[in-house]
Design a protein around this motif. Structure first.
Motif, short mmCIF file in Angstrom:
data_model
loop_
_atom_site.label_atom_id
_atom_site.label_comp_id
_atom_site.label_asym_id
_atom_site.label_seq_id
_atom_site.Cartn_x
_atom_site.Cartn_y
_atom_site.Cartn_z
N MET A 177 0.83 -1.20 0.00
CA MET A 177 0.00 0.00 0.00
C MET A 177 0.87 1.26 0.00
O MET A 177 0.57 2.22 -0.70
CB MET A 177 -0.93 0.00 1.22
N THR A 178 1.95 1.25 0.76
CA THR A 178 2.84 2.41 0.83
C THR A 178 3.52 2.66 -0.51
O THR A 178 3.55 3.78 -1.01
CB THR A 178 3.90 2.20 1.93
N ILE A 179 4.04 1.61 -1.11
CA ILE A 179 4.71 1.74 -2.41
C ILE A 179 3.72 2.18 -3.48
O ILE A 179 4.01 3.04 -4.30
CB ILE A 179 5.40 0.41 -2.80
N SER A 180 2.52 1.60 -3.47
CA SER A 180 1.49 1.97 -4.45
C SER A 180 1.10 3.43 -4.32
O SER A 180 0.93 4.13 -5.30
CB SER A 180 0.26 1.09 -4.29
N ALA A 181 0.96 3.89 -3.08
CA ALA A 181 0.59 5.29 -2.85
C ALA A 181 1.72 6.20 -3.32
O ALA A 181 1.47 7.25 -3.91
CB ALA A 181 0.29 5.52 -1.38
N TYR A 182 2.95 5.81 -3.06
CA TYR A 182 4.11 6.61 -3.47
C TYR A 182 4.21 6.71 -4.99
O TYR A 182 4.49 7.76 -5.54
CB TYR A 182 5.38 5.99 -2.89
N LYS A 183 3.92 5.59 -5.66
CA LYS A 183 4.00 5.57 -7.13
C LYS A 183 2.78 6.24 -7.76
O LYS A 183 2.74 6.44 -8.96
CB LYS A 183 4.08 4.14 -7.63
N GLY A 184 1.75 6.49 -6.96
CA GLY A 184 0.56 7.13 -7.51
C GLY A 184 -0.41 6.15 -8.12
O GLY A 184 -1.23 6.51 -8.94
N SER A 185 -0.33 4.89 -7.71
CA SER A 185 -1.25 3.88 -8.23
C SER A 185 -2.67 4.24 -7.84
O SER A 185 -2.94 4.66 -6.72
CB SER A 185 -0.89 2.51 -7.65
#
Length: 80
Positions: A69-77
């Motif tokens: 979730m953190t990586i997805s939010a950072y990437k703008g998913s």
């Protein structure tokens, strides 16, 4: 097992895992979030057999989910 039965099984498992996460303090988690976390693992390979999806959903840990979730939010998913 028909396709609709398979989808219902996967949805129920994702709902159950989301409920498990809510019980330990992540009250905003939905079954759709759980599915996106699991299915992202197979983006290049395609969706695996049902038994593998079931094992992946059941064995999903909070830490793995939160990292996703953190990586997805950072990437703008987008979480539609």
């Amino acid at each position: 097992m028909s396709e609709s039965e398979m989808e219902a099984t996967i949805e129920a498992l994702c709902r159950s895992k989301a409920e498990e996460f809510r019980l330990v303090g992540y009250e905003y988690v939905t079954s759709k979030d759980v599915w996106k976390c699991i299915s992202s693992k197979y983006e290049k390979e395609g969706i695996p057999p049902l038994y593998k999806l079931v094992n992946d959903i059941l064995s999903l840990k909070v830490l793995t989910f939160m990292n996703f979730m953190t990586i997805s939010a950072y990437k703008g998913s987008s979480f539609d």
